[in-house]
Write a protein that holds these residues in place. Structure first.
Motif, PDB file in Angstrom:
ATOM      1  N   GLY A 369       0.810  -1.215   0.000  1.00 44.32           N
ATOM      2  CA  GLY A 369       0.000   0.000   0.000  1.00 44.32           C
ATOM      3  C   GLY A 369       0.845   1.268   0.000  1.00 44.32           C
ATOM      4  N   SER A 370       2.148   1.152   0.274  1.00 44.58           N
ATOM      5  CA  SER A 370       2.994   2.352   0.244  1.00 44.58           C
ATOM      6  C   SER A 370       3.237   2.749  -1.213  1.00 44.58           C
ATOM      7  CB  SER A 370       4.324   2.071   0.946  1.00 44.58           C
ATOM      8  OG  SER A 370       5.039   1.092   0.196  1.00 44.58           O
ATOM      9  N   TRP A 371       3.858   3.916  -1.406  1.00 41.91           N
ATOM     10  CA  TRP A 371       4.092   4.412  -2.765  1.00 41.91           C
ATOM     11  C   TRP A 371       5.576   4.367  -3.121  1.00 41.91           C
ATOM     12  CZ3 TRP A 371       1.180   9.759  -3.387  1.00 41.91           C
ATOM     13  CH2 TRP A 371      -0.212   9.527  -3.403  1.00 41.91           C
ATOM     14  N   ARG A 372       5.856   3.986  -4.362  1.00 43.07           N
ATOM     15  CA  ARG A 372       7.193   4.236  -4.903  1.00 43.07           C
ATOM     16  C   ARG A 372       7.053   5.535  -5.695  1.00 43.07           C
ATOM     17  NH1 ARG A 372       9.746   3.000  -9.676  1.00 43.07           N
ATOM     18  NH2 ARG A 372       8.191   1.505 -10.397  1.00 43.07           N
ATOM     19  N   SER A 373       7.571   6.603  -5.071  1.00 45.27           N
ATOM     20  CA  SER A 373       7.368   7.928  -5.670  1.00 45.27           C
ATOM     21  C   SER A 373       8.273   8.929  -4.975  1.00 45.27           C
ATOM     22  CB  SER A 373       5.917   8.366  -5.469  1.00 45.27           C
ATOM     23  OG  SER A 373       5.780   9.743  -5.716  1.00 45.27           O
ATOM     24  N   PRO A 374       8.855   9.840  -5.744  1.00 43.58           N
ATOM     25  CA  PRO A 374       9.683  10.870  -5.099  1.00 43.58           C
ATOM     26  C   PRO A 374       8.863  11.744  -4.148  1.00 43.58           C
ATOM     27  CG  PRO A 374       9.695  11.118  -7.523  1.00 43.58           C
ATOM     28  CD  PRO A 374       8.804   9.975  -7.208  1.00 43.58           C
ATOM     29  N   THR A 375       7.556  11.725  -4.280  1.00 43.27           N
ATOM     30  CA  THR A 375       6.707  12.590  -3.472  1.00 43.27           C
ATOM     31  C   THR A 375       6.232  11.906  -2.191  1.00 43.27           C
ATOM     32  OG1 THR A 375       5.961  13.477  -5.569  1.00 43.27           O
ATOM     33  CG2 THR A 375       4.708  14.149  -3.670  1.00 43.27           C
ATOM     34  N   ALA A 376       6.396  10.555  -2.140  1.00 38.40           N
ATOM     35  CA  ALA A 376       5.818   9.784  -1.029  1.00 38.40           C
ATOM     36  C   ALA A 376       6.199  10.375   0.322  1.00 38.40           C
ATOM     37  CB  ALA A 376       6.253   8.330  -1.133  1.00 38.40           C
ATOM     38  N   LYS A 377       7.471  10.775   0.457  1.00 40.31           N
ATOM     39  CA  LYS A 377       7.961  11.183   1.777  1.00 40.31           C
ATOM     40  C   LYS A 377       7.327  12.492   2.269  1.00 40.31           C
ATOM     41  CE  LYS A 377      12.301  13.146  -0.129  1.00 40.31           C
ATOM     42  NZ  LYS A 377      12.276  12.609  -1.498  1.00 40.31           N
TER      43      LYS A 377
END
Ligand code: ASP
Length: 592
Positions: A369-377
């Protein structure tokens, strides 16, 4: 086609002969489509509007005709007579409607010669468009163009027949007239008899058709030529054709109902497999912009947009927070489970930038359910999960987010949605959908000109309160087919004071309104019935039905993208005497 009247040239159509006519003697006429010399027998495919017929010339049984056939070449014009015979077993051509038979030619008459054409007429392969337009009479002989012209006729015929049988009057309106504001530049025609004065070519018959309603004609239509001097984009022509219509004592449902009946008939006659019969869905403008980012949504595939304002309220991520604080929006779509490499994400980012967006936020939903994305953090787990949920994200899905002004975010994502459909071939084969878009804003604020402009045109009836022009809605409606706007119209203003109010918002002073539209205001004062109508873009409709990308391919004699006609050489300079007579002085240097 009905059999032709028998004369010295022909008594049958090439493409309509078949096995039932075997044994008959017939005469046909047309163009040499293709010629094959088998060193004894000569075969010619003869072409007329109806299709192709194979002629066979025997050296022994018809030596004169055979000798004449030796001299024939592509595009020569002939008339030939002979007996319809069945082809030998191995020579039957199942791809040709006349493929079972051929004409055993007894005599042939050469009617006209032709040099070798600049491109092959007997095949539909790609040819440089300028060359095609320069020799349009040859291009129009090719099968693809012929089919397009016939289809165009079928569409116009269906429209006319439908409207004739629904009590519409087919009436003409002037070509030499005054400016009719549809928002484009006018083509002007200098008046010789009134030097220094100009006619404008109509951008549409809009005002005249309204006057016809005020004159009591109830139901009008016209296959009307419209002229707009715009910079030409792929799908534009300086002159184009509309089916224009207008009705009195009607509301939106009446006009929409007529158009639905008419378009259903057009689709049927054209053999176009529309996916659903009318009534077709109606989306409000706001809904279309929210869900599809377009006022002519392509609803044949999903990837709908969603607003993330609620999910991201209170976010500390500067980009989103800044946009939301300044009245902007954060919107997104779920592109589905796709392997999209970095380079392609960059290309998609470039795509949204072309429509004014600052950037594109991307995120792949992972198994947990987590995101692989530069914005996730930058987002809290709750915000991230809420966004995923809003977009029905599942592991593997690619979520694409744009934060910007409402218009930019919607348009950029709408265009991104279309780009994804192209890249990943998301439009189901053979699917064709019509939707209506209704409830448009009456006015749009033009940032460049710092003034209100009419979203349809200034004669559209508004609903709401004039104290806030931005909140006024119009009684306009547009119809879109497969994401292309094919028509639009509205219920009109029928009271002079409302018309004046609209002019006022548009910054048209009373004097100017009187000077330009005095005749309309006058007509409105003398008892104007409630009325409304619509215009359909004929060229675009035919292009979609014919599966062509360009409307040039469904117009017999179109202009190039620079507005010129390589066939006639128009536009062209005129001589000094003619200009002097018109009282016109040319200051621009001639085109080289
Ligand atoms: N005159 C309008 C147009 O050309 C159509 C209409 O409102 O009927 O777009």
């Amino acid at each position: 086609m009905r059999p032709p009247r028998s004369n010295g040239y022909r008594d049958a159509w090439c493409g309509e002969l078949g096995a039932a006519r075997v044994g008959e003697t017939v005469r046909v006429a047309g163009w040499v489509h293709r010629r094959r010399d088998h060193g004894g027998l000569i075969f010619i495919d003869l072409r007329d509007r109806s299709g192709l017929l194979q002629l066979v010339f025997h050296p022994e049984s018809a030596p004169e005709a055979h000798a004449a056939a030796e001299r024939l070449r592509a595009e020569h014009v002939i008339s030939a007579s002979g007996q319809v015979v069945r082809r030998e077993e191995g020579n039957v051509n199942p791809n040709l409607p006349t493929g079972e038979i051929e004409l055993d030619v007894a005599s042939v008459e050469a009617l006209a010669d032709s040099p070798t054409p600049p491109f092959p007429v007997d095949e539909d392969g790609p040819v440089d468009e300028t060359l095609r337009l320069r020799h349009r009479m040859l291009d129009l002989r090719r099968e693809g163009m012929r089919d397009a012209m016939v289809l165009r006729h079928v569409v116009v015929r269906a429209m006319r027949e439908y409207l004739n049988s629904h009590d519409f009057l087919d009436l003409e309106t002037p070509i030499l007239t005054r400016s009719t504001p549809e928002g484009a530049r006018d083509f002007l025609v200098p008046s010789r008899m009134n030097p220094g004065e100009f006619y404008a070519l109509p951008q549409s018959p809009q005002l005249f058709k309204q006057l016809l309603m005020m004159s009591g004609y109830e139901r009008y239509y016209q296959i009307a030529r419209c002229f707009r001097d715009e910079d030409l984009r792929a799908d534009r022509q300086p002159e184009f054709t509309q089916l224009d219509l207008e009705m009195s004592f009607v509301d939106e449902d009446d006009v929409i109902g007529v158009i639905e009946g008419l378009m259903a008939r057009v689709f049927e006659d054209a053999g176009f497999p529309i996916s659903a019969p009318p009534p077709w869905p109606r989306l409000t403008y706001d809904e279309a912009m929210l869900r599809y980012g377009s006022d002519k949504p392509d609803v044949r595939f999903g990837l709908e947009l969603a607003d993330l304002g609620g999910e991201l309220a209170g976010t500390e991520f500067k980009v989103f927070a800044g946009v939301l604080a300044s009245g902007g929006v954060v919107r997104a779509l779920n592109a589905g489970a796709r392997e999209v490499p970095r380079s392609e994400l960059d290309a998609l980012t470039e795509h949204v930038k072309r429509y004014g967006a600052g950037g594109l936020v991307w995120a792949f939903v992972q198994e947990d359910g987590s995101w692989r994305s530069p914005t996730a953090k930058f987002l809290t787990d709750e915000q991230r999960d809420a966004v995923t949920r809003k977009l029905s994200g599942r592991p593997g899905d690619l979520l694409l987010i744009v934060a910007d002004t409402e218009h930019v975010a919607a348009t950029a994502l709408g265009e991104l949605r279309l780009e994804l459909a192209r890249r990943f071939e998301l439009v189901p084969e053979g699917r064709h959908d019509v939707v209506w878009v209704v409830d448009f804003p009456m006015f749009e604020w033009s940032e460049t000109d710092k003034r209100w402009t009419a979203m349809h045109h200034p004669f559209t009836a508004p609903t709401g309160d004039f104290s806030d022009p931005g909140a006024l809605r119009s009684r306009g409606y547009d119809i879109a087919l497969d994401g292309v706007e094919i028509g639009g119209g509205s219920i009109r203003i029928n009271r002079p004071e409302v018309q004046q109010q609209v002019f006022k918002v548009l910054g048209i002073s009373e004097q100017e309104a009187d000077a330009r539209f005095g005749f309309l205001l006058d007509a409105l004062r003398y008892g104007a019935p409630p009325h409304g109508g619509l215009a359909l873009g004929l060229d675009r409709i035919v292009a979609i039905l014919a599966g062509r990308d360009s409307i040039r391919d469904v117009i017999a004699f179109p202009k190039t993208a620079s507005g010129s006609d390589p066939l006639t050489g128009a536009p062209a300079p005129v001589d000094g005497a003619q200009l002097a007579e018109l009282g016109v002085k040319v200051t621009a240097p001639p085109r080289v």
